[in-house]
Design an enzyme around this catalytic site. Structure first.
Site, mmCIF file in Angstrom:
data_model
loop_
_atom_site.group_PDB
_atom_site.id
_atom_site.type_symbol
_atom_site.label_atom_id
_atom_site.label_comp_id
_atom_site.label_asym_id
_atom_site.label_seq_id
_atom_site.Cartn_x
_atom_site.Cartn_y
_atom_site.Cartn_z
ATOM 1 C CB ALA A 45 85.363 53.648 20.752
ATOM 2 C CB VAL B 126 87.091 56.809 25.147
ATOM 3 C CG1 VAL B 126 86.564 55.768 24.171
ATOM 4 C CG2 VAL B 126 88.542 57.141 24.843
ATOM 5 C CE LYS B 127 79.550 60.641 23.268
ATOM 6 N NZ LYS B 127 78.862 61.734 22.519
ATOM 7 C CB VAL B 128 81.805 52.764 24.693
ATOM 8 C CG1 VAL B 128 83.296 52.791 24.419
ATOM 9 C CG2 VAL B 128 81.531 52.776 26.190
#
Length: 220
Positions: free
Chosen positions: A65, A89-91
């Site tokens: 993201a 999802v990567k943050v």
């Protein structure tokens, strides 16, 4: 007690990844904006990439993201998660990233906190309930730190919490082996590194000897 181990392809080169997926050699694919750019892709291509890799059998597909605030990051992450059940999802491990991670976990998303460089960050990610953290071995070593020891400590901190290390920036097969020896279960590397992990000159010579013996036997 058995321990699950997994390889992931860290790339946006669709031809290289297709081969690894078709041969069942990797569990999934990891990307970030830099990797997309290297593969001459952008965030606009994410839906197409997800559809392709899902069809080719990737069991987890990681997209990062983006956004200059937690709110923007959460909105983009929600759109990524909506692509399908195999999205992780990567943050980034920043203040906004941790805020986004907490909201996404509460909403039921599978989340990885990436670019983790401190043990306290690893612990914080586990308290939120993220599935993975991604420390970068190569960059830790480049900074003059003991990368294997630090990542081993992170894995020990999160052990049993439901959070695991997915080690990144792995430049050689020996990097993977060193981390596996200290308990790290999951590894993402460029396709060339994954393929190098399958190779030994002695193994190839042995295989040639086996084939020669078969050929001699068929001539008798």
């Amino acid at each position: 007690m058995t321990r699950e181990l997994r390889f992931y392809a860290d790339s946006a080169n669709v031809e290289e990844i297709s081969g690894l997926l078709a041969d069942g050699l990797v569990h999934g694919v990891t990307t970030n904006p830099t990797i997309l750019e290297r593969g001459r892709r952008s965030v606009r291509d994410i839906p197409e990439l997800y559809a392709r890799w899902e069809a080719e059998g990737a069991r987890e597909i990681f997209f990062q993201a983006w956004g200059d605030s937690a709110k923007t990051m959460i909105g983009n992450a929600e759109r990524l998660a909506a692509l399908g059940s195999r999205v992780v999802v990567k943050v980034p491990a920043t203040r906004d990233g941790f805020t986004a991670a907490a909201a996404l976990v509460s909403a039921g998303a599978t989340v990885l906190v990436t670019a983790v460089y401190a043990q306290a960050q690893a612990l914080a990610a586990a308290t939120i309930g993220v599935r993975y953290i991604a420390p970068y071995l190569g960059r830790l070593n480049d900074a003059g730190r003991e990368g294997v020891a630090e990542i081993s400590a992170m894995q020990s901190l999160v052990q049993g919490s439901g959070t695991d290390v997915l080690a990144a920036s792995l430049r050689t097969p020996d990097d993977i082996v060193s981390l596996a020896e200290v308990g790290v279960p999951f590894f993402t590397a460029a396709p060339a590194v994954i393929l190098a992990a399958l190779y030994s000159e002695v193994s190839d010579r042995s295989a040639e000897d086996f084939e020669a013996a078969v050929a001699r036997g068929l001539q008798d």
